[in-house]
Design a protein around this motif. Sequence first.
Motif, PDB file in Angstrom:
ATOM      1  N   UNK A  49      -2.343 -12.410  -3.790  1.00 54.98           N
ATOM      2  CA  UNK A  49      -1.707 -11.094  -3.438  1.00 54.98           C
ATOM      3  C   UNK A  49      -0.570 -11.000  -2.472  1.00 54.98           C
ATOM      4  N   UNK A  50      -0.420 -12.407  -1.659  1.00 59.40           N
ATOM      5  CA  UNK A  50       0.671 -12.723  -1.153  1.00 59.40           C
ATOM      6  C   UNK A  50       2.139 -12.795  -1.916  1.00 59.40           C
ATOM      7  N   UNK A  51       2.023 -13.655  -2.820  1.00 60.55           N
ATOM      8  CA  UNK A  51       3.278 -14.088  -3.665  1.00 60.55           C
ATOM      9  C   UNK A  51       3.476 -13.073  -4.747  1.00 60.55           C
ATOM     10  N   UNK A  52       2.501 -12.295  -5.193  1.00 59.86           N
ATOM     11  CA  UNK A  52       2.774 -11.377  -6.521  1.00 59.86           C
ATOM     12  C   UNK A  52       2.209 -10.150  -6.131  1.00 59.86           C
ATOM     13  N   UNK A  53       2.223  -9.452  -4.895  1.00 60.07           N
ATOM     14  CA  UNK A  53       1.672  -8.354  -4.463  1.00 60.07           C
ATOM     15  C   UNK A  53       1.722  -7.106  -5.394  1.00 60.07           C
ATOM     16  N   UNK A  54       3.152  -6.807  -6.177  1.00 60.95           N
ATOM     17  CA  UNK A  54       2.937  -5.822  -6.820  1.00 60.95           C
ATOM     18  C   UNK A  54       2.243  -5.770  -8.092  1.00 60.95           C
ATOM     19  N   UNK A  55       2.272  -7.141  -8.651  1.00 65.81           N
ATOM     20  CA  UNK A  55       1.107  -7.298  -9.674  1.00 65.81           C
ATOM     21  C   UNK A  55      -0.075  -7.031  -9.578  1.00 65.81           C
ATOM     22  N   UNK A  56      -0.452  -7.525  -8.365  1.00 65.24           N
ATOM     23  CA  UNK A  56      -2.040  -7.543  -8.021  1.00 65.24           C
ATOM     24  C   UNK A  56      -2.259  -5.916  -7.927  1.00 65.24           C
ATOM     25  N   UNK A  57      -1.418  -5.121  -7.016  1.00 64.32           N
ATOM     26  CA  UNK A  57      -1.611  -3.820  -6.718  1.00 64.32           C
ATOM     27  C   UNK A  57      -1.746  -2.769  -7.740  1.00 64.32           C
ATOM     28  N   UNK A  58      -0.927  -3.276  -8.925  1.00 69.70           N
ATOM     29  CA  UNK A  58      -0.848  -2.247 -10.145  1.00 69.70           C
ATOM     30  C   UNK A  58      -2.239  -2.113 -10.648  1.00 69.70           C
ATOM     31  N   UNK A  59      -3.092  -3.057 -10.764  1.00 65.68           N
ATOM     32  CA  UNK A  59      -4.456  -2.798 -11.182  1.00 65.68           C
ATOM     33  C   UNK A  59      -5.487  -2.378 -10.197  1.00 65.68           C
ATOM     34  N   UNK A  60      -5.220  -2.247  -8.794  1.00 67.78           N
ATOM     35  CA  UNK A  60      -6.003  -1.786  -8.142  1.00 67.78           C
ATOM     36  C   UNK A  60      -6.071  -0.462  -7.387  1.00 67.78           C
ATOM     37  N   UNK A  61      -6.981   0.109  -6.931  1.00 69.12           N
ATOM     38  CA  UNK A  61      -6.956   1.349  -6.233  1.00 69.12           C
ATOM     39  C   UNK A  61      -7.839   1.011  -4.932  1.00 69.12           C
ATOM     40  N   UNK A  62      -7.609   1.786  -3.805  1.00 72.53           N
ATOM     41  CA  UNK A  62      -8.175   1.659  -2.545  1.00 72.53           C
ATOM     42  C   UNK A  62      -8.508   2.819  -1.826  1.00 72.53           C
ATOM     43  N   UNK A  63      -9.931   3.126  -1.520  1.00 74.07           N
ATOM     44  CA  UNK A  63     -10.355   4.421  -1.097  1.00 74.07           C
ATOM     45  C   UNK A  63     -10.743   3.547   0.332  1.00 74.07           C
ATOM     46  N   UNK A  64      -9.869   4.122   1.203  1.00 73.25           N
ATOM     47  CA  UNK A  64     -10.413   3.641   2.986  1.00 73.25           C
ATOM     48  C   UNK A  64     -11.298   4.614   3.621  1.00 73.25           C
ATOM     49  N   UNK A  65     -11.941   4.246   4.725  1.00 67.03           N
ATOM     50  CA  UNK A  65     -12.967   5.018   5.013  1.00 67.03           C
ATOM     51  C   UNK A  65     -12.486   6.187   5.767  1.00 67.03           C
ATOM     52  N   UNK A  66     -11.316   6.443   6.244  1.00 62.73           N
ATOM     53  CA  UNK A  66     -10.613   7.589   6.842  1.00 62.73           C
ATOM     54  C   UNK A  66      -9.642   8.072   5.727  1.00 62.73           C
ATOM     55  N   UNK A  67     -10.032   9.045   5.023  1.00 63.53           N
ATOM     56  CA  UNK A  67      -9.086   9.641   4.124  1.00 63.53           C
ATOM     57  C   UNK A  67      -7.612  10.233   4.661  1.00 63.53           C
ATOM     58  N   UNK A  68      -6.703   9.159   4.721  1.00 60.60           N
ATOM     59  CA  UNK A  68      -5.494   9.471   5.146  1.00 60.60           C
ATOM     60  C   UNK A  68      -4.671   9.865   4.109  1.00 60.60           C
ATOM     61  N   UNK A  69      -3.964  11.107   4.059  1.00 60.27           N
ATOM     62  CA  UNK A  69      -2.927  11.591   3.009  1.00 60.27           C
ATOM     63  C   UNK A  69      -2.008  12.290   3.593  1.00 60.27           C
ATOM     64  N   UNK A  70      -0.903  13.041   2.792  1.00 61.21           N
ATOM     65  CA  UNK A  70       0.076  13.814   3.471  1.00 61.21           C
ATOM     66  C   UNK A  70      -0.412  15.161   3.457  1.00 61.21           C
ATOM     67  N   UNK A  71      -0.714  15.663   4.418  1.00 62.44           N
ATOM     68  CA  UNK A  71      -1.645  16.916   4.430  1.00 62.44           C
ATOM     69  C   UNK A  71      -0.870  18.044   4.358  1.00 62.44           C
ATOM     70  N   UNK A  72       0.345  18.118   4.474  1.00 63.37           N
ATOM     71  CA  UNK A  72       1.247  19.269   4.127  1.00 63.37           C
ATOM     72  C   UNK A  72       1.402  19.507   2.419  1.00 63.37           C
ATOM     73  N   UNK A  73       0.880  18.605   1.812  1.00 62.51           N
ATOM     74  CA  UNK A  73       0.932  18.581   0.307  1.00 62.51           C
ATOM     75  C   UNK A  73      -0.205  19.217  -0.302  1.00 62.51           C
ATOM     76  N   UNK A  74       0.048  19.973  -1.242  1.00 62.41           N
ATOM     77  CA  UNK A  74      -1.007  20.576  -2.159  1.00 62.41           C
ATOM     78  C   UNK A  74      -1.528  19.163  -2.677  1.00 62.41           C
ATOM     79  N   UNK A  75      -3.046  19.610  -2.967  1.00 61.32           N
ATOM     80  CA  UNK A  75      -3.998  18.249  -3.205  1.00 61.32           C
ATOM     81  C   UNK A  75      -3.228  17.826  -4.890  1.00 61.32           C
ATOM     82  N   UNK A  76      -3.019  18.523  -5.608  1.00 62.37           N
ATOM     83  CA  UNK A  76      -2.683  18.254  -6.953  1.00 62.37           C
ATOM     84  C   UNK A  76      -1.165  17.505  -7.039  1.00 62.37           C
TER      85      UNK A  76
END
Length: 236
Positions: free
Chosen positions: A65-92
Amino acid sequence: MIEIKNVTKKYGNKIAVNNVSFNVNDGDIFAFIGHNGAGKTTLIKSIVGIHDFDSGEILINGKSIIKEPEECKKIMAFVPDNPVTYEHMKAIDYINFICDMYETDTKIREENIKKYAKIFEMEDKLNDTIDSYSHGMKQKVVLIAALAHNPQILIMDEPFVGLDPKAVFDVKKILNEMVKDNKIIFYSTHILDVAEKLCSRVAIIKDGNLVKSGSMKEIKGDKSLEKVFMELEEDK
């Protein structure tokens, strides 16, 4: 597979995670439990590449995850404890923005957005701006965005907080379906009875130290997971 090898993370002189090692295998629903401040969120953010760490190694399907972060992140999804989003955007628009970052095929994203919006009863709400939502609705949007690009590894920090009972039931059903496809679910939680019923494996962290890790059956034996956890908490 997620391989966590002798990971240590410090904040100044405070050791938040101390030489922690364990693996999360394909097809696991893996519970990561501990008291507030035990080091759960710190380690999770290190796994997904948000935090660095002082020593050790974290491998995602054999890649650092340190040396090849993009390759690792491509196959992951992260849901944090606090749903941080761009609140001005429509959900879709927010969901599509996340899919764009993952370069998700148009057909796949449309099918998945439709599928999960229906499951979470958000079909007629996705054109609203996120700042009009309750906490639980924001959590549902983050979940839809995470699931829409078909991650191989889903990492969640307290995913059930703020969700109504039906949504909790739906999330558990989705997770069980994902592991049938040999995907990885790794999540922290304080809801131990749900973890006991849902998860195949578990790790318990206390004051930054890993105190137990293994199959749910091995860890709890004839006791409840709550009983095992409380005994460890009381053991000074």
